[in-house]
Design a protein around this motif. Structure first.
Motif, mmCIF file in Angstrom:
data_model
loop_
_atom_site.group_PDB
_atom_site.id
_atom_site.type_symbol
_atom_site.label_atom_id
_atom_site.label_comp_id
_atom_site.label_asym_id
_atom_site.label_seq_id
_atom_site.Cartn_x
_atom_site.Cartn_y
_atom_site.Cartn_z
ATOM 1 N N GLY A 1 0.794 -1.222 0.000
ATOM 2 C CA GLY A 1 0.000 0.000 0.000
ATOM 3 C C GLY A 1 0.827 1.273 0.000
ATOM 4 O O GLY A 1 0.406 2.291 -0.549
ATOM 5 N N TYR A 2 2.029 1.210 0.630
ATOM 6 C CA TYR A 2 2.825 2.424 0.798
ATOM 7 C C TYR A 2 4.093 2.472 -0.051
ATOM 8 O O TYR A 2 4.658 3.546 -0.246
ATOM 9 C CB TYR A 2 3.226 2.591 2.276
ATOM 10 C CG TYR A 2 2.112 3.137 3.150
ATOM 11 C CD1 TYR A 2 2.010 4.494 3.429
ATOM 12 C CD2 TYR A 2 1.155 2.289 3.685
ATOM 13 C CE1 TYR A 2 0.993 4.990 4.239
ATOM 14 C CE2 TYR A 2 0.133 2.766 4.492
ATOM 15 C CZ TYR A 2 0.049 4.109 4.758
ATOM 16 O OH TYR A 2 -0.958 4.600 5.551
ATOM 17 N N LEU A 3 4.543 1.320 -0.508
ATOM 18 C CA LEU A 3 5.807 1.287 -1.249
ATOM 19 C C LEU A 3 5.572 0.902 -2.704
ATOM 20 O O LEU A 3 4.713 0.073 -2.995
ATOM 21 C CB LEU A 3 6.774 0.280 -0.613
ATOM 22 C CG LEU A 3 7.105 0.465 0.874
ATOM 23 C CD1 LEU A 3 8.049 -0.631 1.339
ATOM 24 C CD2 LEU A 3 7.705 1.840 1.134
ATOM 25 N N PRO A 4 6.355 1.468 -3.619
ATOM 26 C CA PRO A 4 6.245 1.056 -5.029
ATOM 27 C C PRO A 4 6.785 -0.362 -5.223
ATOM 28 O O PRO A 4 7.580 -0.851 -4.422
ATOM 29 C CB PRO A 4 7.115 2.079 -5.765
ATOM 30 C CG PRO A 4 8.047 2.612 -4.737
ATOM 31 C CD PRO A 4 7.323 2.566 -3.433
ATOM 32 N N LYS A 5 6.352 -1.006 -6.291
ATOM 33 C CA LYS A 5 6.786 -2.384 -6.560
ATOM 34 C C LYS A 5 8.304 -2.484 -6.694
ATOM 35 O O LYS A 5 8.908 -3.500 -6.348
ATOM 36 C CB LYS A 5 6.107 -2.909 -7.830
ATOM 37 C CG LYS A 5 4.597 -3.080 -7.705
ATOM 38 C CD LYS A 5 4.014 -3.640 -8.994
ATOM 39 C CE LYS A 5 2.500 -3.852 -8.868
ATOM 40 N NZ LYS A 5 1.768 -2.572 -8.796
ATOM 41 N N SER B 1 -6.846 -10.729 -2.022
ATOM 42 C CA SER B 1 -7.623 -9.480 -2.057
ATOM 43 C C SER B 1 -7.513 -8.708 -0.748
ATOM 44 O O SER B 1 -7.622 -7.480 -0.717
ATOM 45 C CB SER B 1 -9.092 -9.787 -2.370
ATOM 46 O OG SER B 1 -9.693 -10.514 -1.307
ATOM 47 N N LEU B 2 -7.302 -9.429 0.353
ATOM 48 C CA LEU B 2 -7.188 -8.778 1.665
ATOM 49 C C LEU B 2 -5.820 -8.154 1.889
ATOM 50 O O LEU B 2 -5.704 -7.111 2.537
ATOM 51 C CB LEU B 2 -7.472 -9.789 2.779
ATOM 52 C CG LEU B 2 -8.909 -10.307 2.894
ATOM 53 C CD1 LEU B 2 -8.994 -11.419 3.942
ATOM 54 C CD2 LEU B 2 -9.868 -9.177 3.245
ATOM 55 N N PHE B 3 -4.791 -8.774 1.342
ATOM 56 C CA PHE B 3 -3.438 -8.356 1.695
ATOM 57 C C PHE B 3 -2.715 -7.564 0.623
ATOM 58 O O PHE B 3 -1.723 -6.911 0.914
ATOM 59 C CB PHE B 3 -2.608 -9.574 2.101
ATOM 60 C CG PHE B 3 -2.971 -10.086 3.457
ATOM 61 C CD1 PHE B 3 -2.397 -9.543 4.598
ATOM 62 C CD2 PHE B 3 -3.920 -11.079 3.611
ATOM 63 C CE1 PHE B 3 -2.745 -9.994 5.850
ATOM 64 C CE2 PHE B 3 -4.285 -11.539 4.866
ATOM 65 C CZ PHE B 3 -3.694 -10.994 5.987
ATOM 66 N N PHE B 4 -3.172 -7.590 -0.599
ATOM 67 C CA PHE B 4 -2.559 -6.769 -1.637
ATOM 68 C C PHE B 4 -3.350 -5.475 -1.770
ATOM 69 O O PHE B 4 -4.475 -5.476 -2.249
ATOM 70 C CB PHE B 4 -2.513 -7.519 -2.974
ATOM 71 C CG PHE B 4 -1.630 -8.737 -2.953
ATOM 72 C CD1 PHE B 4 -0.485 -8.766 -2.187
ATOM 73 C CD2 PHE B 4 -1.945 -9.851 -3.718
ATOM 74 C CE1 PHE B 4 0.341 -9.887 -2.159
ATOM 75 C CE2 PHE B 4 -1.135 -10.977 -3.709
ATOM 76 C CZ PHE B 4 0.005 -10.996 -2.925
ATOM 77 N N GLN B 5 -2.741 -4.387 -1.318
ATOM 78 C CA GLN B 5 -3.432 -3.108 -1.275
ATOM 79 C C GLN B 5 -3.203 -2.258 -2.518
ATOM 80 O O GLN B 5 -3.497 -1.072 -2.520
ATOM 81 C CB GLN B 5 -2.993 -2.333 -0.029
ATOM 82 C CG GLN B 5 -3.375 -3.020 1.276
ATOM 83 C CD GLN B 5 -4.882 -3.170 1.418
ATOM 84 O OE1 GLN B 5 -5.618 -2.177 1.415
ATOM 85 N NE2 GLN B 5 -5.354 -4.406 1.546
ATOM 86 N N ALA B 6 -2.664 -2.852 -3.543
ATOM 87 C CA ALA B 6 -2.490 -2.155 -4.820
ATOM 88 C C ALA B 6 -2.737 -3.159 -5.937
ATOM 89 O O ALA B 6 -2.650 -4.373 -5.738
ATOM 90 C CB ALA B 6 -1.084 -1.562 -4.922
ATOM 91 N N ASP B 7 -3.059 -2.659 -7.105
ATOM 92 C CA ASP B 7 -3.327 -3.544 -8.241
ATOM 93 C C ASP B 7 -2.031 -4.135 -8.793
ATOM 94 O O ASP B 7 -0.955 -3.562 -8.655
ATOM 95 C CB ASP B 7 -4.046 -2.758 -9.353
ATOM 96 C CG ASP B 7 -5.436 -2.297 -8.920
ATOM 97 O OD1 ASP B 7 -6.030 -2.975 -8.060
ATOM 98 O OD2 ASP B 7 -5.905 -1.266 -9.441
#
Length: 509
Positions: free
Chosen positions: A34-38, A344-350
Motif C-alpha cells: 500500500g505504501y511502497l512502489p513495486k 484481495s485482503l493483503f494486496f493493497q495495490a493492483d
C-alpha cells in the motif's frame, strides 16, 4: 504416544510463536504493497535473499553441531556452549566487519547505486543474528520453549513497530494528516523515497534491542576456545555449512535471481525489478506453510537427538512423519482454496494478483521441505553429515537450472517450480540414501497419496470461480471439507485408537 505428545506440545509452543509472529509480519504485506512502489519491494526481495544466504555463513552449521555434541558425546553441555558461542561470536564479528567495509562495491554490484548504507546495515543484522543464534539454540535444548517463543515474539513486535513508525506514521505526520506538532522534527530525518531503508533500519533496531535480553536469559558465559572440543564439532558442522549454503540457495535464489532471469518486457506492465517485487510479495502468501515447517524444526531437531538412543526410534520417526504429512497436507488445501480471498485482503495495490497461481506450487514446495527435515534425521544421528551436502547441492543445481530455463518461459510459475523441483529432488535423494544406511518404516505409499491428492485438491479449489464471492467461498471450502473427510476415512482406525486411549486415560484419572 507420550513422546509424540511431547513433540506436539513443543511444536505447538514454537508454532504459536511462529504463527503469531509470522501473522504479524504477514500484516506488513498490505503495508508494503500500500505504501511502497513495486520497485522498492523488488529491492527488498533481493537484499533479504542476500541476508538469508549470508546468515548460513555467519553461523556455519554450529547450531546443529551444538545440539549433537551437547546430547550424545559425553561432553559437559555448558562447556560445549561456552566454546560454541565463543567461536561463533569471533567469526561473526570478523565477517561482519568485512561485509561492512565492502558495502560500497556490493551496492554497485547489485545495482543499489548510492545505497551502500543498506549493506552496512545488513552487516549489522547478520552479526547480531549470529550473536544470538547459539543462545537461542540453548533455550531450545533446555526445553525453554515458552522463553524462546516470548523473546522471538518481542523481536518481531519491535520490528513491526518500527516498520509502522517509519513507513506509515512518519509519512502521515509529514503530510500533515496526524500529529502536526511533530511535523518539524520528523521533517528533519524522514525521506519520502526511503522505503527500503526503513525496512532494513527497523530490523537493525529490533535486533539491537533484543540482543541484551537474549544473553541475560541464557546467562553469562566465559570466552573459551578448546581445540579438543571445537575440532570434532567443526568436522561435524562443515558439511552442514555447505548443506546450509546449498539449502539457502534453494530457499532464496528463486527470489534473488528472478528479476535477472526474467526477459525484458516479459510482463509489459512491469519492469524486471517490479516483477521481482510482485514475485516476492506472492511468495509471502506461502508463509503459513513455511512457519509450520519452522516450528516443527525448532521442536523436532532437539527432540530427534534426545531420542537417538531409543531402540524404537525408527518406528517413532515413521509415525512423526506420517502425521506431519497429514497435518501439512490439510493446511495446504485450506490455504490454497482461499488464495483469491487472501490475496484481495493483503494486496493493497493492483497488479499483485497476477502471480497468485504460483502459490499452491510454493505451498507444496515448503511441505516437501518439511518432509526433508523429517528424513534428514538419519544422517544427523549417524554422524554422516557429508550426505547433507551432496543432497542439498543437488537441490541447489536443480534450483538454478529451473530458474534459468523456466523463468524466461513461464515467468512467475517457473520461479515457483524451482522451489518445488529443488525440494522434490532433495526428498527423493534423502529417502533413497536414508533407507540404505538407516532404514525407517515410513508409510511411503500413504504419504505419496496424501501429497498428490492435496496438490490436486488445492488447484481444484483455487480455480473454482462462479463469479459470486459467497458461492465461491462455500464451494472452495467444500473442497477442503471433502479432503478432511477423506483423511478421516483413511485414518479412522488410528484416530479411534487415539481417542480410545485418551478416554481411557481420562477415565483412570
Amino acid at each position: 504416544m507420550g513422546l509424540l505428545k511431547k513433540l506436539a506440545g513443543q511444536s505447538a509452543i514454537y508454532g504459536v510463536s511462529s504463527i503469531l509472529g509470522k501473522s504479524i509480519n504477514f500484516l506488513l504485506v498490505p503495508l508494503y504493497t500500500g505504501y511502497l512502489p513495486k520497485e522498492d519491494l523488488g529491492s527488498f526481495t533481493i537484499l533479504y535473499a542476500l541476508i538469508a544466504f549470508l546468515n548460513v555463513v555467519f553461523t556455519f552449521g554450529m547450531e546443529t553441531s551444538f545440539f549433537r555434541f551437547s546430547t550424545g558425546k559425553g561432553l559437559p553441555p555448558e562447556k560445549v556452549y561456552r566454546n560454541t558461542q565463543s567461536l561463533v561470536c569471533l567469526v561473526a564479528l570478523a565477517l561482519g566487519l568485512i561485509l561492512y567495509l565492502a558495502a560500497a562495491p556490493l551496492a554497485d554490484f547489485f545495482d543499489f547505486s548510492g545505497k551502500a548504507h543498506l549493506f552496512q546495515w545488513a552487516a549489522l543484522i547478520l552479526t547480531i543474528d549470529a550473536l544470538m543464534a547459539i543462545p537461542f539454540a540453548k533455550l531450545r535444548l533446555d526445553g525453554r520453549a515458552v522463553t524462546f517463543a516470548t523473546v522471538k515474539l518481542a523481536n518481531i513486535f519491535l520490528n513491526v513497530g518500527f516498520n509502522i513508525l517509519f513507513i506509515v506514521v512518519a509519512f502521515h505526520v509529514v503530510n500533515g494528516d496526524i500529529l502536526p506538532d511533530l511535523q518539524p522534527w520528523v521533517n528533519q530525518w524522514y525521506r519520502p523515497n526511503g522505503g527500503v531503508d526503513y525496512i532494513v533500519l527497523a530490523n537493525v533496531l529490533a535486533n539491537f534491542l533484543i540482543l541484551p535480553l537474549v544473553w541475560k536469559l541464557v546467562g553469562t558465559w566465559k570466552f573459551e576456545l578448546k581445540a579438543s572440543i571445537l575440532a570434532p564439532m567443526w568436522q561435524y558442522a562443515l558439511p552442514l555449512l555447505f548443506m546450509g549454503l546449498a539449502g539457502v540457495t534453494n530457499e532464496v535464489f528463486s527470489r534473488g535471481l528472478f528479476e535477472y532471469a526474467l526477459p525484458e518486457n516479459n510482463y509489459p506492465q512491469l519492469s524486471a525489478r517490479e516483477a521481482g517485487g510482485v514475485f516476492g510479495a506472492n511468495f509471502k502468501l506461502a508463509i503459513i506453510m513455511s512457519l509450520i515447517i519452522q516450528a516443527f524444526k525448532y521442536a523436532g531437531e532437539p527432540f530427534f537427538f534426545q531420542q537417538s538412543e531409543n531402540k524404537n526410534n525408527p518406528q517413532l520417526f515413521a509415525r512423526v512423519m506420517h502425521w506431519f504429512i497429514i497435518f501439512c497436507s490439510a493446511l495446504m488445501v485450506a490455504v490454497a482454496v482461499n488464495l483469491t480471498l487472501i490475496g484481495s485482503l493483503f494486496f493493497q495495490a493492483d497488479g499483485y494478483e497476477i502471480a497468485l497461481p504460483m502459490v499452491p506450487i510454493l505451498l507444496m514446495g515448503y511441505l516437501l521441505l518439511g518432509v526433508y527435515y523429517n528424513l534428514s534425521i538419519w544422517f544427523k544421528i549417524t554422524d554422516q553429515t557429508r550426505y547433507s551436502f551432496y543432497i542439498t547441492f543437488a537441490g541447489a543445481v536443480v534450483t538454478v537450472l529451473i530458474i534459468l530455463t523456466l523463468v524466461p518461459v513461464l515467468g512467475f510459475i517457473g520461479g515457483a517450480l524451482s522451489t518445488l523441483g529443488c525440494y522434490l529432488t532433495m526428498v527423493i535423494l534423502c529417502y533413497l540414501t536414508g533407507q540404505k544406511y538407516y532404514p525407517i518404516p515410513y508409510q511411503t505409499g500413504k504419504g505419496l497419496s496424501y501429497l498428490g491428492t492435496a496438490f490436486l485438491f488445492s488447484y481444484a479449489g483455487f480455480w473454482l470461480d462462479t463469479g459470486n464471492v459467497a458461492v465461491d467461498f462455500l464451494l472452495q471450502n467444500g473442497v477442503f471439507l471433502v479432503f478432511l473427510i477423506l483423511i478421516f476415512f483413511m485414518e479412522k482406525k488410528e484416530l479411534y485408537s487415539l481417542f480410545h486411549s485418551i478416554r481411557k486415560r481420562n477415565h483412570a484419572n
